[in-house]
Design a protein around this motif. Structure first.
Motif, PDB file in Angstrom:
ATOM      1  N   THR A   1      -3.045  -7.717 -22.419  1.00  0.00           N
ATOM      2  CA  THR A   1      -2.358  -7.880 -21.154  1.00  0.00           C
ATOM      3  C   THR A   1      -2.983  -6.933 -20.144  1.00  0.00           C
ATOM      4  O   THR A   1      -3.799  -6.078 -20.482  1.00  0.00           O
ATOM      5  CB  THR A   1      -0.860  -7.574 -21.302  1.00  0.00           C
ATOM      6  OG1 THR A   1      -0.712  -6.201 -21.645  1.00  0.00           O
ATOM      7  CG2 THR A   1      -0.214  -8.445 -22.368  1.00  0.00           C
ATOM      8  N   ASP A   2      -2.584  -7.084 -18.890  1.00  0.00           N
ATOM      9  CA  ASP A   2      -3.095  -6.177 -17.865  1.00  0.00           C
ATOM     10  C   ASP A   2      -2.651  -4.743 -18.127  1.00  0.00           C
ATOM     11  O   ASP A   2      -3.388  -3.803 -17.850  1.00  0.00           O
ATOM     12  CB  ASP A   2      -2.624  -6.638 -16.485  1.00  0.00           C
ATOM     13  CG  ASP A   2      -3.248  -7.969 -16.096  1.00  0.00           C
ATOM     14  OD1 ASP A   2      -4.462  -8.129 -16.325  1.00  0.00           O
ATOM     15  OD2 ASP A   2      -2.531  -8.836 -15.580  1.00  0.00           O
ATOM     16  N   LEU A   3      -1.452  -4.583 -18.674  1.00  0.00           N
ATOM     17  CA  LEU A   3      -0.998  -3.238 -19.043  1.00  0.00           C
ATOM     18  C   LEU A   3      -1.877  -2.644 -20.136  1.00  0.00           C
ATOM     19  O   LEU A   3      -2.225  -1.466 -20.095  1.00  0.00           O
ATOM     20  CB  LEU A   3       0.455  -3.280 -19.526  1.00  0.00           C
ATOM     21  CG  LEU A   3       1.524  -3.403 -18.461  1.00  0.00           C
ATOM     22  CD1 LEU A   3       2.893  -3.631 -19.103  1.00  0.00           C
ATOM     23  CD2 LEU A   3       1.545  -2.184 -17.582  1.00  0.00           C
TER      24      LEU A   3
ATOM     25  N   LEU B   1      -1.526  -7.166 -12.501  1.00  0.00           N
ATOM     26  CA  LEU B   1      -0.231  -6.817 -13.050  1.00  0.00           C
ATOM     27  C   LEU B   1       0.891  -7.197 -12.097  1.00  0.00           C
ATOM     28  O   LEU B   1       1.952  -7.645 -12.538  1.00  0.00           O
ATOM     29  CB  LEU B   1      -0.181  -5.316 -13.344  1.00  0.00           C
ATOM     30  CG  LEU B   1       1.060  -4.765 -13.994  1.00  0.00           C
ATOM     31  CD1 LEU B   1       1.258  -5.380 -15.365  1.00  0.00           C
ATOM     32  CD2 LEU B   1       0.956  -3.262 -14.118  1.00  0.00           C
TER      33      LEU B   1
ATOM     34  N   ALA C   1       4.946   0.142 -12.217  1.00  0.00           N
ATOM     35  CA  ALA C   1       3.534  -0.154 -11.957  1.00  0.00           C
ATOM     36  C   ALA C   1       3.151   0.272 -10.543  1.00  0.00           C
ATOM     37  O   ALA C   1       2.069   0.847 -10.335  1.00  0.00           O
ATOM     38  CB  ALA C   1       3.266  -1.645 -12.154  1.00  0.00           C
TER      39      ALA C   1
ATOM     40  N   TYR D   1      -4.284  -3.445 -11.583  1.00  0.00           N
ATOM     41  CA  TYR D   1      -2.962  -3.279 -10.977  1.00  0.00           C
ATOM     42  C   TYR D   1      -2.566  -4.522 -10.184  1.00  0.00           C
ATOM     43  O   TYR D   1      -1.405  -4.936 -10.211  1.00  0.00           O
ATOM     44  CB  TYR D   1      -2.929  -2.053 -10.060  1.00  0.00           C
ATOM     45  CG  TYR D   1      -2.670  -0.763 -10.795  1.00  0.00           C
ATOM     46  CD1 TYR D   1      -1.435  -0.529 -11.376  1.00  0.00           C
ATOM     47  CD2 TYR D   1      -3.637   0.218 -10.885  1.00  0.00           C
ATOM     48  CE1 TYR D   1      -1.175   0.664 -12.038  1.00  0.00           C
ATOM     49  CE2 TYR D   1      -3.396   1.407 -11.538  1.00  0.00           C
ATOM     50  CZ  TYR D   1      -2.159   1.625 -12.118  1.00  0.00           C
ATOM     51  OH  TYR D   1      -1.911   2.795 -12.778  1.00  0.00           O
TER      52      TYR D   1
END
Length: 182
Positions: free
Chosen positions: A39-41, A180, A119, A177
């Motif tokens: 995932t982007d995280l 996200l 975020a 970011y």
């Protein structure tokens, strides 16, 4: 539950047709690809971990190289090496803080607004860190130029290369970011 229920039969039939339409009737040929999905995280956390690790390596390796650098004055050799180690250690600490903070974001247990606000907080913190880090880097480069008998050409080339690499990594962070937040 009655297995002869006509509604259950219809639901089962629709479920099977949907699975066929999505290509789920065939087993996955390469299940290792599922382990490689991030995932982007995850990408942000891994990017911060990698940056932290490289900062620690740079702090050790380049501190030794600066201590052995012949173009440094003897009186400035130790302070330049120590200040470089301090700057890189501070960078490693900050990246570790970002990595741990991003790691606390769990979209499975948190609401969308909590994930979004956390975020956004780390994105703003990262931008503030980059601005203060640029100031520290400029000050350290000026001190390094003073300590190396003012050999401006190679330092300018190194500063340009460092700025390009820094801007590219900032672009990658901001891209993660942005992904996200979408």
């Amino acid at each position: 539950m009655n297995s002869n229920d006509p509604d259950m039969g219809k639901m089962r039939k629709v479920w099977m047709e949907m699975g066929k339409a999505l290509g789920m009737d065939k087993p996955q040929s390469d299940t290792d690809d599922l382990d490689k999905l991030h995932t982007d995280l995850d990408r942000l956390r891994l990017r911060y971990m990698t940056g932290r690790d490289w900062s620690v390596v740079a702090a050790v390796v380049f501190t030794v190289l600066l201590l052995l650098m012949p173009s440094l004055n003897d009186e400035h050799r130790l302070p330049v090496a120590v200040t470089f180690a301090i700057v890189m250690s501070a960078n490693a600490y900050a990246l570790n803080w970002f990595q741990r903070g991003i790691g606390k974001i769990n979209p499975l247990t948190m609401s969308i607004s909590q994930v979004s606000s956390m975020a956004r907080y780390y994105k703003k913190s990262h931008l503030k860190y980059v601005l203060s880090g640029m100031l520290m880097a400029i000050l350290w480069i000026e001190y390094f130029m003073y300590a190396t008998d003012r050999s401006f050409d190679s330092i300018a080339i190194g500063a340009v290369i460092g700025a390009i690499c820094g801007l590219y990594s900032l672009w990658k962070y901001l891209k993660d970011y942005r992904n996200l937040s979408e």
